[in-house]
Design an enzyme around this catalytic site. Sequence first.
Site, short mmCIF file in Angstrom:
data_model
loop_
_atom_site.label_atom_id
_atom_site.label_comp_id
_atom_site.label_asym_id
_atom_site.label_seq_id
_atom_site.Cartn_x
_atom_site.Cartn_y
_atom_site.Cartn_z
CD GLU A 1 -2.89 1.03 2.41
OE1 GLU A 1 -3.82 1.85 2.44
OE2 GLU A 1 -2.65 0.23 3.32
CG HIS B 1 0.09 5.68 3.65
ND1 HIS B 1 0.73 4.55 3.19
CD2 HIS B 1 -1.17 5.29 3.95
CE1 HIS B 1 -0.12 3.53 3.21
NE2 HIS B 1 -1.28 3.96 3.67
CG HIS C 1 -4.02 5.97 0.30
ND1 HIS C 1 -4.17 6.69 1.46
CD2 HIS C 1 -4.10 4.66 0.65
CE1 HIS C 1 -4.33 5.86 2.48
NE2 HIS C 1 -4.31 4.62 2.01
CG HIS D 1 -8.99 1.98 2.21
ND1 HIS D 1 -8.78 3.09 1.43
CD2 HIS D 1 -7.80 1.73 2.85
CE1 HIS D 1 -7.53 3.50 1.58
NE2 HIS D 1 -6.93 2.70 2.43
CB ALA E 1 -7.40 7.39 1.36
N GLY F 1 -18.16 0.47 10.91
CA GLY F 1 -19.00 1.52 11.47
C GLY F 1 -18.23 2.76 11.84
CG HIS G 1 -12.22 3.00 8.34
ND1 HIS G 1 -11.95 2.39 9.55
CD2 HIS G 1 -11.03 3.42 7.85
CE1 HIS G 1 -10.64 2.44 9.76
NE2 HIS G 1 -10.07 3.06 8.76
CG ASP H 1 -6.67 -0.48 6.56
OD1 ASP H 1 -5.51 -0.91 6.39
OD2 ASP H 1 -6.95 0.73 6.51
CG LEU I 1 -10.50 7.22 10.79
CD1 LEU I 1 -11.63 6.78 9.86
CD2 LEU I 1 -10.67 6.61 12.16
#
Length: 361
Positions: free
Chosen positions: A127, A139, A191, A212, A216, A245, A247, A270, A303
């Site tokens: 990632e 990141h 991202h 995800h 991002a 619940g 993210h 994740d 997060l």
Amino acid sequence: MTGNPPVVRNGLVITPTGSTEADVSIEGGLITSVGKMGQVGRLDFDATGLVVAPGLIDLQVNGVAGHDVSSHPDSIWPAGEWLATTGVTAYLPTVITGSDPGPAIDTMLAGPPSGFRGALPLGLHLEGPFLAAEARGTHSDAFLRPPSLEEAQSWAHSGVVTMVTLAPELPGATEVIRVLRAAGVVAAAGHSLATYDEAASAAAVGVTHGTHLFNAMPPLHHRAPGLAGFLLTEPGLTAGVIADGVHLHPAMVTLAWRALGPDRLVLVTDAVAAAGLGDGDHPLGPMAVTVEGGVTVGPDGQLAGSVLTLDQAVRNLVRFTGCRLDQAIVAASTVPARVIGDTTRGRVAVGARGDLTIFDP
């Protein structure tokens, strides 16, 4: 193995064609029959009243139970042992930006230690570091860099990199995507600030998955649907969803479910090293993260992964969306196996691997 094969009896079995009450026999690590067997074979496990599902597969695990994959690649194996306690039988250890993937690649090439029993790593998920600075999340900006064809070729030729998340709008990303896909590595968009058209162009050259969904990446906008809008509406793509619940609001999980359906939604965790440990400070690659009330944040308050487990994600998907249990299980087993091109996992069928996860009501 000689003699009668081990049998899981009388369970409600989730098969590729639906749910049926059946016995499942396993020999030599493979499923040899699915159906009522009478008294043939020995009774190894009575699954009466239970759901017999394909082994769960998590495509994004940064760490669990105090084990951080990025900073301590040798923890891939103990992390796999712990993951098995949550119903996961295979996973992608995930290396984040700021950590050299070389040691993790070497760990994978060396193979498991003698006597290893746990969720099997199916290759690495890298990632980063080819991420958009404005969508980097936690990141580290200091370690982000432009897409490198040389690095991508090295990963692709290692034989143990299964997925790479990158921002497809970055200069040089198109060539990297082509190299990855030619080697059978999943190119995932994440991202990223990609527009809808940039996402479509990336899919045309080899992006097949989104990392995800909604996190991002720019939020949905009715005149600028962006990467999220493309992932939701393009039939050929899959997308990972962190159904904790936190993210995503449950309503957004429901939106994703209705758009993606049981063929394209992939449950992921994740998870970070804090998973299974509770509140406190824990490592995530080159940084520390803090867990409070089940929410994981990095030094800047963003997060930073989750403490979700995949079995809980299955329960949450049912609770948030009202989908059937078998559909939620497919999103955590069959679909992720298909994403990475693994035809041996993710289904309870003759010839498939005998990886099973059993749920009670």
